[in-house]
Design a protein around this motif. Structure first.
Motif, short mmCIF file in Angstrom:
data_model
loop_
_atom_site.label_atom_id
_atom_site.label_comp_id
_atom_site.label_asym_id
_atom_site.label_seq_id
_atom_site.Cartn_x
_atom_site.Cartn_y
_atom_site.Cartn_z
N SER A 1 0.87 -1.31 0.10
CA SER A 1 0.04 -0.02 -0.05
C SER A 1 0.84 1.40 -0.24
O SER A 1 0.26 2.35 -0.10
CB SER A 1 -0.89 -0.07 1.03
OG SER A 1 -1.74 -1.14 1.14
N GLY A 2 2.27 1.22 0.15
CA GLY A 2 3.14 2.17 -0.11
C GLY A 2 3.68 2.47 -1.19
O GLY A 2 3.26 1.87 -2.10
N ILE A 3 5.07 3.14 -1.20
CA ILE A 3 5.70 3.47 -2.23
C ILE A 3 6.34 2.41 -2.87
O ILE A 3 7.20 2.46 -3.89
CB ILE A 3 6.38 4.77 -2.10
CG1 ILE A 3 7.77 4.77 -1.01
CG2 ILE A 3 5.45 5.81 -1.92
CD1 ILE A 3 8.25 5.86 -1.02
N GLY A 4 6.75 1.43 -2.00
CA GLY A 4 7.62 0.13 -2.52
C GLY A 4 7.50 -0.18 -4.07
O GLY A 4 8.51 -0.16 -4.63
N PRO A 5 6.42 -0.80 -4.42
CA PRO A 5 6.16 -1.04 -5.77
C PRO A 5 6.84 -0.07 -6.62
O PRO A 5 7.21 -0.55 -7.95
CB PRO A 5 4.72 -1.49 -5.92
CG PRO A 5 4.43 -1.73 -4.69
CD PRO A 5 4.89 -0.79 -3.72
#
Length: 332
Positions: free
Chosen positions: A14-18
């Motif tokens: 749900s964060g910016i990782g991808p």
């Protein structure tokens, strides 16, 4: 020299990782540096690729050995844990559970010899806890998964390296936990890490706990003499260039200009503050003492900008570089 395989965990979906993963893996310099394999969810990476508007192809694989290493392709060990249309920017136990499983699989992959190092995208501690995994963060989780009784957090920026004696505990508890044996072990882990990285005799400065290093007992209750000085003396007896306890404000200034190769911080904010002022966008978190190499970005999940395609991949790029520098030099 062979390019080491680096297992990149996707972090909190749900964060910016991808997004930062897809941005970083689009860079030719990263492709030339290592063979990256993402441990995560292939469809989430494809969605992130559309968000950041790159045209990388995501290849779902069961293990890193199946990755084709073809130009323009991102190999992903696909755990399939994120539902379609899962929202960005919100704390979610689904994302927390997935983040845990990515780390778990990455450890298995390295222990099986299928990758030489782990590089982690950020996870949410709140989401991890919501999923029932009560760890303060990556460092403690990796220690538990590898059966390692004690590890240290090292933060690296372009101008500064800091290793921490204590991390994710309150300040009062941190001071109580600090004792000479722990301080000596942390100095030793930092020293050994820098020697392996090519610094034959690193210069190490050790922070005091109190302002002005206690000012000969004027501040504090003698913590420097009781808890830190014996460790410094023990390390100096090994022939190491270790100085301290030193006033933290002066020490960080001196280290920032190059007088020291490593600063030993006594507690979380003492070390994190200077690193983030000097280089948040390029900071790297290294877990020292594990039986596997692990580096990480030095920032959080940034839920406020997740899914917008504007997150900066610089810290992940630097974390990958550090993972390659520390990885065993063998074909994987």
């Amino acid at each position: 020299m062979s390019r080491p395989t680096v297992a990149i965990t996707m972090g909190d979906a749900s964060g910016i990782g991808p997004e930062i993963i897809m941005k970083a893996l689009a860079r030719p310099d990263i492709a030339a540096l290592c063979r990256p394999v993402v441990i995560g969810d292939a469809e989430r990476l494809r969605e992130a690729g559309r968000i950041v508007e790159n045209n990388l192809t995501v290849q779902a694989v069961a293990s890193p050995r199946e990755a084709t290493d073809a130009p323009g392709t991102v190999a992903c060990v696909d755990l399939g844990l994120i539902p379609k249309d899962h929202p960005f920017g919100r704390v979610s136990p689904v994302s927390g559970e997935a983040a845990f499983r990515y780390i778990e699989r990455a450890v298995q992959v390295v222990q099986a010899g299928e990758a030489a190092a782990i590089c982690t995208a950020p996870l949410s501690k709140e989401a991890l806890h919501a999923a029932g995994h009560k760890y303060p963060g990556h460092t403690e989780l990796l220690a538990a998964l590898t059966g390692t009784p004690e590890v240290s957090m090292m933060l690296v920026s372009p101008k500064l390296r800091v290793i921490h004696v204590t991390t994710h505990i309150g300040l009062i508890d941190a001071i109580a936990r600090i004792e000479p044996g722990l301080v000596e072990r942390v100095i030793a882990r930092g020293h050994d890490t820098l020697v392996k990285a090519g610094l034959a005799n690193p210069r190490i400065g050790v922070c005091a706990i109190n302002p002005h290093a206690g000012e000969n007992g004027l501040f504090g209750r003698g913590e420097e003499a009781e808890k830190i000085t014996p460790a410094v003396q023990a390390c100096r007896a090994r022939g190491w260039r270790v100085e301290g306890p030193l006033p933290a404000d002066t020490l960080f200034f001196l280290a920032g200009r190059g007088d020291y190769d490593l600063v030993v911080a006594m507690y979380h904010d003492q070390g994190h503050g200077p690193i983030k002022v000097l280089g948040l966008e390029a900071g790297v978190n290294i877990t020292v003492g594990l039986p596997v190499i692990r580096t990480s970005v030095d920032h959080g999940t940034a839920f406020d900008i997740a899914g917008k395609g504007i997150a900066d991949e610089g810290s992940l790029v630097e974390a990958l570089r550090q993972a390659v520098d520390l990885a065993p030099r063998r074909a994987v």
